[in-house]
Design a protein around this motif. Structure first.
Motif, PDB file in Angstrom:
ATOM      1  N   VAL A 145      10.994  -6.083  10.922  1.00 27.37           N
ATOM      2  CA  VAL A 145       9.743  -6.674  11.424  1.00 27.37           C
ATOM      3  C   VAL A 145       8.553  -5.834  10.974  1.00 27.37           C
ATOM      4  CG1 VAL A 145       8.428  -7.165  13.529  1.00 27.37           C
ATOM      5  CG2 VAL A 145      10.831  -7.817  13.379  1.00 27.37           C
ATOM      6  N   GLY A 146       8.711  -4.519  11.014  1.00 22.86           N
ATOM      7  CA  GLY A 146       7.647  -3.641  10.554  1.00 22.86           C
ATOM      8  C   GLY A 146       7.303  -3.840   9.099  1.00 22.86           C
ATOM      9  N   VAL A 147       8.320  -4.042   8.278  1.00 18.50           N
ATOM     10  CA  VAL A 147       8.100  -4.294   6.842  1.00 18.50           C
ATOM     11  C   VAL A 147       7.391  -5.625   6.642  1.00 18.50           C
ATOM     12  CG1 VAL A 147       9.272  -4.769   4.650  1.00 18.50           C
ATOM     13  CG2 VAL A 147       9.996  -2.844   6.063  1.00 18.50           C
ATOM     14  N   MET A 148       7.809  -6.652   7.405  1.00 23.09           N
ATOM     15  CA  MET A 148       7.154  -7.967   7.263  1.00 23.09           C
ATOM     16  C   MET A 148       5.697  -7.925   7.694  1.00 23.09           C
ATOM     17  SD  MET A 148       9.819 -11.000   8.227  1.00 23.09           S
ATOM     18  CE  MET A 148       9.799 -10.629   9.954  1.00 23.09           C
ATOM     19  N   LEU A 149       5.409  -7.212   8.762  1.00 24.75           N
ATOM     20  CA  LEU A 149       4.031  -7.129   9.240  1.00 24.75           C
ATOM     21  C   LEU A 149       3.180  -6.278   8.322  1.00 24.75           C
ATOM     22  CD1 LEU A 149       4.595  -6.776  13.073  1.00 24.75           C
ATOM     23  CD2 LEU A 149       3.837  -8.792  11.799  1.00 24.75           C
ATOM     24  N   GLY A 150       3.803  -5.345   7.620  1.00 25.41           N
ATOM     25  CA  GLY A 150       3.051  -4.457   6.737  1.00 25.41           C
ATOM     26  C   GLY A 150       2.653  -5.088   5.431  1.00 25.41           C
TER      27      GLY A 150
END
Length: 68
Positions: free
Chosen positions: A62-67
């Protein structure tokens, strides 16, 4: 068929008044009490099923997608 819905509703209302299925509808549980009831089971499930790795993996994804 249309006759079954009122009976079911009447049964649920009577069950709530009688204190079945979690007590009366007006009875509220404090959030800290609810958390104290749920957290030990959640911790057990994390240990038994190795859920911590899954949580870390999902959070990372999720962090990668939001970044992006």
């Amino acid at each position: 068929m249309a006759d079954t819905a009122p009976r079911t509703t009447a049964f649920r209302t009577a069950a709530r008044r009688a204190g079945l299925f979690g007590g009366p509808a007006t009875d509220r549980r404090h959030p800290l009490v609810a958390a104290a009831m749920v957290l030990p089971l959640a911790a057990l499930l994390v240990v038994v099923f190795g859920g911590w790795d899954a949580v870390v993996t999902q959070a990372s994804s999720v962090g990668v997608m939001l970044g992006r």
